[in-house]
Design a protein around this motif. Structure first.
Motif, PDB file in Angstrom:
ATOM      1  N   MET A 197      47.240  15.565  18.598  1.00  0.00           N
ATOM      2  CA  MET A 197      48.414  16.314  18.123  1.00  0.00           C
ATOM      3  C   MET A 197      48.386  17.794  18.516  1.00  0.00           C
ATOM      4  SD  MET A 197      49.788  13.762  16.673  1.00  0.00           S
ATOM      5  CE  MET A 197      49.396  12.229  15.812  1.00  0.00           C
ATOM      6  N   HIS A 235      48.344  18.895  21.836  1.00  0.00           N
ATOM      7  CA  HIS A 235      48.754  19.098  23.224  1.00  0.00           C
ATOM      8  C   HIS A 235      50.166  18.574  23.441  1.00  0.00           C
ATOM      9  CE1 HIS A 235      44.579  20.044  24.462  1.00  0.00           C
ATOM     10  NE2 HIS A 235      44.259  19.151  23.543  1.00  0.00           N
ATOM     11  N   ALA A 236      50.957  19.352  24.158  1.00  0.00           N
ATOM     12  CA  ALA A 236      52.319  18.911  24.484  1.00  0.00           C
ATOM     13  C   ALA A 236      52.303  17.886  25.616  1.00  0.00           C
ATOM     14  CB  ALA A 236      53.175  20.111  24.871  1.00  0.00           C
ATOM     15  N   ARG A 237      51.248  17.916  26.444  1.00  0.00           N
ATOM     16  CA  ARG A 237      51.080  16.970  27.546  1.00  0.00           C
ATOM     17  C   ARG A 237      49.698  16.339  27.470  1.00  0.00           C
ATOM     18  NH1 ARG A 237      53.339  20.592  32.667  1.00  0.00           N
ATOM     19  NH2 ARG A 237      55.458  20.929  31.850  1.00  0.00           N
TER      20      ARG A 237
END
Length: 236
Positions: A29, A31-33
């Motif tokens: 949760m 990291h956006a990628r």
């Protein structure tokens, strides 16, 4: 299994975890990628999973190891290195009404934890470390003749826990204290057996040190969140 074999197994597992820490260290949760851009095969596989498939994989860690071993063969050893005999469990008689209002998973963990905790007839006072509302303490107080000292730093949780204990006539005394304070030491010293379920980071390390210094008869700790420490490196 002889202790010497456990040491070999633990050493091998440690070496494997250190070598592949780049794979497991990224925080969920956070990291956006996907943080494994250097491993396109892994990212492609993960991107094909829907929520239900991800849940199925989460429930089957050995199968995950087999999948990862397709790219990193050394990881095929994970099931063997993490396989240890289950601890002997003793069923604890408990009034299930005590679990009302407690999240189901939490109550199941409490039951399993207490089933594995060794009981000693000489224990007169238990220490519930970082008690929260005292879910663990109420289960202990209701299933043993001993008293429970519950230490918690949030006043609102202490008040709620104490109110529940008094309403149900349980021998529990809450202490609104910072676990790292000098005042907390006096609570530790008056107890016989320290209990901690989900004691995060430095909280479990501090308890272990202080319980040993106080010469407690027993310590039963289930640590978590080893990264939540003030130092740069975790010291077991």
């Amino acid at each position: 299994m002889p202790n010497s074999l456990y040491l070999v197994q633990f050493k091998q597992l440690t070496e494997l975890l250190v070598e592949y820490q780049w794979l497991w260290r990224p925080m969920p949760m956070a990291h956006a990628r996907l943080p494994w851009s250097s491993c396109p095969e892994l990212c492609e596989w993960l991107s094909t999973l829907d929520i239900s498939q991800a849940a199925q994989w989460k429930a089957a860690p050995n199968q995950v190891a087999e999948q990862l071993a397709k790219w990193w063969p050394a990881l095929a050893a994970i099931p063997r290195l993490t396989d240890v005999p289950e601890a002997k469990m003793a069923a604890v008689a408990m009034d299930e009404r005590l679990g009302v209002g407690v999240p189901g998973r939490k109550w199941a963990q409490i039951r399993a934890y207490l089933s594995a905790v060794p009981t000693q007839p000489s224990t007169q006072r238990y220490l519930e470390w970082c008690a929260g509302k005292g879910y663990l303490g109420r289960a202990v107080a209701a299933s043993t003749p001993a008293r429970v000292d519950s230490l918690e730093w949030q006043q609102a949780l202490c008040e709620q826990g104490q109110a529940y204990a008094e309403q149900h006539q349980l021998p529990i005394q809450f202490h609104h204290l910072d676990a790292f304070s000098e005042a907390a030491l006096s609570v530790i010293h008056r107890c016989d057996h320290a209990l901690a379920l989900h004691a995060c980071g430095d909280l479990h390390v501090h308890l272990l040190r202080q319980a040993v210094a106080a010469d407690l008869n027993a310590i039963s700790v289930s640590p978590c969140c080893y990264q939540l420490i003030t130092g740069k490196t975790y010291q077991p």
